[in-house]
Every structure is written in C-alpha cells, then in structure tokens.
Scaffold this active site. Structure first.
Site, PDB file in Angstrom:
ATOM      1  N   SER A  39      -2.902   4.243  -4.433  1.00 52.01           N
ATOM      2  CA  SER A  39      -4.242   3.901  -4.683  1.00 52.01           C
ATOM      3  C   SER A  39      -4.950   4.098  -3.343  1.00 52.01           C
ATOM      4  O   SER A  39      -5.994   4.788  -3.472  1.00 52.01           O
ATOM      5  CB  SER A  39      -4.596   2.501  -5.052  1.00 52.01           C
ATOM      6  N   ARG A  81       8.627   2.877  -4.460  1.00 54.28           N
ATOM      7  CA  ARG A  81       8.419   4.182  -4.146  1.00 54.28           C
ATOM      8  C   ARG A  81       9.368   4.724  -3.045  1.00 54.28           C
ATOM      9  O   ARG A  81       9.941   5.785  -2.924  1.00 54.28           O
ATOM     10  CB  ARG A  81       6.831   4.495  -3.752  1.00 54.28           C
TER      11      ARG A  81
HETATM   12  P1  ADP Z   1      -0.323  -4.514  -4.782  1.00 49.86           P
HETATM   13  O1  ADP Z   1      -1.727  -4.850  -4.061  1.00 49.86           O
HETATM   14  O2  ADP Z   1       0.219  -5.641  -5.512  1.00 49.86           O
HETATM   15  O3  ADP Z   1       0.926  -3.656  -3.985  1.00 49.86           O
HETATM   16  P2  ADP Z   1      -0.567  -2.014  -6.385  1.00 49.86           P
HETATM   17  O4  ADP Z   1      -1.705  -1.631  -7.192  1.00 49.86           O
HETATM   18  O5  ADP Z   1      -0.690  -1.085  -4.948  1.00 49.86           O
HETATM   19  O6  ADP Z   1      -0.834  -3.458  -6.112  1.00 49.86           O
HETATM   20  O7  ADP Z   1       0.691  -1.689  -6.682  1.00 49.86           O
HETATM   21  C1  ADP Z   1       1.327  -2.548  -7.882  1.00 49.86           C
HETATM   22  C2  ADP Z   1       2.778  -2.174  -7.842  1.00 49.86           C
HETATM   23  O8  ADP Z   1       2.964  -0.920  -8.463  1.00 49.86           O
HETATM   24  C3  ADP Z   1       3.652  -2.446  -6.690  1.00 49.86           C
HETATM   25  O9  ADP Z   1       5.059  -2.658  -7.009  1.00 49.86           O
HETATM   26  C4  ADP Z   1       3.836  -0.743  -6.374  1.00 49.86           C
HETATM   27  O10 ADP Z   1       4.855  -0.632  -5.585  1.00 49.86           O
HETATM   28  C5  ADP Z   1       3.590  -0.298  -7.444  1.00 49.86           C
HETATM   29  N1  ADP Z   1       3.317   1.133  -7.478  1.00 49.86           N
HETATM   30  C6  ADP Z   1       2.252   1.653  -6.892  1.00 49.86           C
HETATM   31  N2  ADP Z   1       2.317   3.037  -6.952  1.00 49.86           N
HETATM   32  C7  ADP Z   1       3.504   3.517  -7.498  1.00 49.86           C
HETATM   33  C8  ADP Z   1       3.593   4.782  -7.777  1.00 49.86           C
HETATM   34  N3  ADP Z   1       3.254   5.875  -7.479  1.00 49.86           N
HETATM   35  N4  ADP Z   1       4.867   4.884  -8.375  1.00 49.86           N
HETATM   36  C9  ADP Z   1       5.551   3.651  -8.725  1.00 49.86           C
HETATM   37  N5  ADP Z   1       5.090   2.437  -8.599  1.00 49.86           N
HETATM   38  C10 ADP Z   1       4.012   2.257  -7.766  1.00 49.86           C
END
Ligand code: ADP
Length: 159
Positions: free
Chosen positions: A129, A91
C-alpha cells in the site's frame, strides 16, 4: 461450529495482494471478516469510512466476506465477533519478523486464538500500500497493483 477468520490490516488502500489473500481465506473459512484498524497514531491517505467503502466495493462478489472497522486490541475484536483465527499475509523475510512477533504476542494475550499465514501470490509479492501511494503521487501507473475502482480513488486523492 462456524469457522470465522478475521483479516485485520490498514488497507490504505486495498491492493491485489490483499485481495488474493481474501479470496484464498474465503475458500477455507465459512466467513472472513476484513477488519480495518482504526489507528490514531498513523496518518492514513484514506479515512476509515473511505477504506470500509472501498473494501466493500472490491469484495462484493465474494459472498462469505464482511467488512468492519475496529478500535483497540485485535484479539478483543476477534473474540467479540466469535472468530477463532486471524489471517495475515507474508511477502518476504522482512514481513516474517514482525508477523512472528505479533503472532506470539497475540497468542500470549489470547491463547484460544490462532494466526494463519498465507504466503503471497508470486504475482503480487512486491505490492504494498505504501509503495502504491508513492507511485501514484509521482504520477506512475498502479493499474497492475490495485483494482480499477481503487485506482480511480487513489488518483482522485492526488489530483
Ligand atoms: P498492517 O498495517 O496491519 O500491516 P496492511 O494493510 O499493510 O496492514 O497489511 C495487512 C496484511 O496483509 C499484513 O499481514 C501484510 O503482510 C499483508 N499483505 C500486504 N500486502 C500484501 C501482498 N501484496 N501480498 C500478501 N500479503 C500482503
């Protein structure tokens, strides 16, 4: 050879940002396994079973996807399902530092695997999230950030 990618994450809950990455990955790989990490050191809003069910619901129209939960090292899980690639999303610069370190670590642990990064869709760059939970807790509108089904589930949690 079937090209399989694993998209690991917490997905607590899945957002339109995640979903956009899933759609784009699913058009590039034969199969995308969305893998929910069972992480005992975090206290999630949704249980593993709830997150798996929610993911299944929102990706049911994308045929070459599958949802699984896993414990332990991501690279071990990736190898166990016969995948070659881990998918992650970027992001902002703040994501980059952590993701680069993670990808180098995983490369050291499993040189045969690669991490593929998708830059976020412009529309969802701000979506996370953790912010969604914060907004919902305070009664704010999250309808632009998550699918309607997920919005309902989040609202139920804060009732
Ligand atoms: P983690 O705890 O492994 O970071 P997340 O569910 O927060 O798990 O995120 C999983 C992946 O998705 C990460 O690589 C994160 O950067 C990506 N991600 C989260 N939100 C977005 C978004 N809005 N756009 C693009 N990628 C995202």
């Amino acid at each position: 050879m079937e090209h399989i990618a694993v998209y690991p994450g917490s997905f607590d809950p899945i957002t339109y940002g995640h979903l956009d990455i899933i759609r784009r990955a699913s058009s590039l790989f034969d199969k995308v396994i969305i893998a929910v990490l069972i992480n005992e050191s975090k206290t999630p809003l949704f249980s593993i079973d709830e997150r798996v069910k929610m993911l299944e619901e929102v990706v049911k129209d994308i045929p070459n996807t599958e949802v699984m939960a896993f414990k332990g090292l991501t690279v071990d899980f990736v190898k166990s399902v016969g995948a070659q690639v881990m998918v992650r999303g970027l992001r902002a610069v703040s994501d980059f530092e952590y993701e680069l370190q993670m990808s180098h670590t995983n490369k050291t642990l499993a040189p045969e695997l690669d991490t593929v990064f998708f830059t976020t869709n412009l529309e969802y760059g701000y979506v996370s999230s953790s912010l969604i939970k914060e907004i919902a807790k305070l009664g704010g509108d999250i309808s632009k950030m998550v699918p309607p089904y997920i919005e309902e589930k989040v609202k139920e949690k804060f009732k």
